[in-house]
Design a protein around this motif. Structure first.
Motif, mmCIF file in Angstrom:
data_model
loop_
_atom_site.group_PDB
_atom_site.id
_atom_site.type_symbol
_atom_site.label_atom_id
_atom_site.label_comp_id
_atom_site.label_asym_id
_atom_site.label_seq_id
_atom_site.Cartn_x
_atom_site.Cartn_y
_atom_site.Cartn_z
ATOM 1 N N ALA A 161 -2.050 66.034 -35.304
ATOM 2 C CA ALA A 161 -0.856 65.396 -34.846
ATOM 3 C C ALA A 161 -0.974 64.149 -34.731
ATOM 4 O O ALA A 161 -1.954 63.457 -34.942
ATOM 5 C CB ALA A 161 -1.114 66.020 -33.122
ATOM 6 N N GLY A 162 0.230 63.565 -34.265
ATOM 7 C CA GLY A 162 0.322 61.922 -34.077
ATOM 8 C C GLY A 162 0.523 61.505 -32.535
ATOM 9 O O GLY A 162 1.352 62.287 -31.929
ATOM 10 N N GLY A 163 0.033 60.678 -31.875
ATOM 11 C CA GLY A 163 0.248 60.130 -30.642
ATOM 12 C C GLY A 163 -0.601 60.872 -29.601
ATOM 13 O O GLY A 163 -0.510 60.249 -28.484
ATOM 14 N N PHE A 164 -1.210 61.638 -29.900
ATOM 15 C CA PHE A 164 -2.208 62.261 -28.932
ATOM 16 C C PHE A 164 -3.431 62.976 -29.780
ATOM 17 O O PHE A 164 -3.238 63.405 -30.946
ATOM 18 C CB PHE A 164 -1.513 63.468 -28.292
ATOM 19 N N SER A 165 -4.584 63.187 -29.353
ATOM 20 C CA SER A 165 -5.758 63.617 -29.984
ATOM 21 C C SER A 165 -6.118 64.799 -29.356
ATOM 22 O O SER A 165 -6.765 65.680 -30.276
ATOM 23 C CB SER A 165 -6.927 62.347 -29.950
ATOM 24 N N ASP A 166 -5.765 65.266 -28.341
ATOM 25 C CA ASP A 166 -6.127 66.644 -27.605
ATOM 26 C C ASP A 166 -4.670 67.217 -26.728
ATOM 27 O O ASP A 166 -3.900 66.244 -26.575
ATOM 28 C CB ASP A 166 -7.217 66.533 -26.701
ATOM 29 N N PHE A 167 -4.857 68.386 -26.460
ATOM 30 C CA PHE A 167 -3.898 68.856 -25.591
ATOM 31 C C PHE A 167 -4.423 70.240 -24.707
ATOM 32 O O PHE A 167 -5.693 70.642 -25.204
ATOM 33 C CB PHE A 167 -2.772 69.212 -26.139
ATOM 34 N N ALA A 168 -4.308 70.325 -23.470
ATOM 35 C CA ALA A 168 -4.534 71.190 -22.558
ATOM 36 C C ALA A 168 -3.552 72.192 -22.101
ATOM 37 O O ALA A 168 -2.319 71.519 -21.960
ATOM 38 C CB ALA A 168 -5.408 70.863 -21.288
ATOM 39 N N ILE A 169 -3.696 73.373 -22.309
ATOM 40 C CA ILE A 169 -2.755 74.210 -21.635
ATOM 41 C C ILE A 169 -3.128 74.938 -20.370
ATOM 42 O O ILE A 169 -4.128 75.402 -20.489
ATOM 43 C CB ILE A 169 -2.521 75.431 -22.671
ATOM 44 N N CYS A 170 -2.387 74.639 -19.323
ATOM 45 C CA CYS A 170 -2.866 75.113 -18.200
ATOM 46 C C CYS A 170 -1.715 76.271 -17.550
ATOM 47 O O CYS A 170 -0.499 76.040 -17.741
ATOM 48 C CB CYS A 170 -2.570 73.976 -16.978
ATOM 49 N N ARG A 171 -2.126 77.440 -17.442
ATOM 50 C CA ARG A 171 -1.289 78.365 -16.784
ATOM 51 C C ARG A 171 -1.709 78.639 -15.201
ATOM 52 O O ARG A 171 -2.743 79.033 -14.821
ATOM 53 C CB ARG A 171 -1.786 79.723 -17.494
ATOM 54 N N PHE A 172 -0.761 78.841 -14.539
ATOM 55 C CA PHE A 172 -0.857 78.837 -13.145
ATOM 56 C C PHE A 172 0.601 79.552 -12.382
ATOM 57 O O PHE A 172 1.558 79.421 -12.972
ATOM 58 C CB PHE A 172 -0.962 77.439 -12.482
ATOM 59 N N SER A 173 0.429 80.052 -11.227
ATOM 60 C CA SER A 173 1.644 80.436 -10.458
ATOM 61 C C SER A 173 1.652 79.641 -9.295
ATOM 62 O O SER A 173 2.572 79.775 -8.322
ATOM 63 C CB SER A 173 1.086 81.860 -10.038
ATOM 64 N N ASP A 174 0.872 78.515 -8.806
ATOM 65 C CA ASP A 174 0.836 77.759 -7.759
ATOM 66 C C ASP A 174 0.648 76.442 -8.107
ATOM 67 O O ASP A 174 -0.265 75.744 -8.606
ATOM 68 C CB ASP A 174 -0.393 78.096 -6.757
ATOM 69 N N MET A 175 1.738 75.749 -7.816
ATOM 70 C CA MET A 175 2.134 74.137 -8.565
ATOM 71 C C MET A 175 0.976 73.227 -7.659
ATOM 72 O O MET A 175 0.467 72.587 -8.030
ATOM 73 C CB MET A 175 3.189 73.762 -8.227
ATOM 74 N N ARG A 176 0.548 73.820 -6.584
ATOM 75 C CA ARG A 176 -0.261 72.780 -5.809
ATOM 76 C C ARG A 176 -1.861 73.109 -6.194
ATOM 77 O O ARG A 176 -2.518 72.140 -6.354
ATOM 78 C CB ARG A 176 -0.467 73.383 -4.249
ATOM 79 N N ALA A 177 -2.197 74.134 -6.659
ATOM 80 C CA ALA A 177 -3.310 74.546 -7.482
ATOM 81 C C ALA A 177 -3.732 73.700 -8.684
ATOM 82 O O ALA A 177 -4.537 73.041 -8.749
ATOM 83 C CB ALA A 177 -3.671 76.159 -7.773
#
Length: 127
Positions: free
Chosen positions: A61-77
């Motif tokens: 990719a260009g512009g970033f070196s890593d990415f994380a995928i976060c899965r959740f049901s509570d925006m606060r968490a």
């Protein structure tokens, strides 16, 4: 109209967090990077409400070196996880910066359509 709490279900959400690691990170030894990564792992373990997957994208990719995928049901968490992560040396040195974040609701249109149908049934019952 106020919905009853019985009808409000948490929506499955995901965020893709794009990160760029700085040259200062690469200047660290692999052992030093591993120690910092271990601290990150400890933080992730304190937030089991957020499923977290890390992807290396330097060569793809260009512009970033890593990415994380976060899965959740509570925006606060999700928010609390990232507040804690931002307090670490990764972001305070900084060794990395957040380039972009993409968030979404899994099949959000289905929830909306179900809500429309439910409202139509309630209106028909009130008539």
């Amino acid at each position: 109209m106020i919905q009853s709490c019985e009808k409000i279900l948490p929506l499955p959400m995901a965020a893709i967090v794009y990160l760029a690691f700085e040259p200062a990170w690469l200047a660290l030894s692999r052992q030093e990077r591993g120690e910092i990564a271990g601290q990150i792992g400890t933080i992730l373990a304190r937030h089991p409400e957020v499923a977290f997957e890390w992807f290396d994208a330097d060569a793809l990719a260009g512009g970033f070196s890593d990415f994380a995928i976060c899965r959740f049901s509570d925006m606060r968490a999700y928010h609390h996880l990232w507040e804690e992560l931002r307090d670490t040396v990764i972001f305070s040195k900084p060794y990395a910066r957040i380039v972009n974040v993409t968030t979404g609701i899994e099949n959000g249109f289905q929830d909306y359509e179900a809500n429309l149908q439910s409202a139509a049934v309630e209106e028909a019952g009130d008539a």
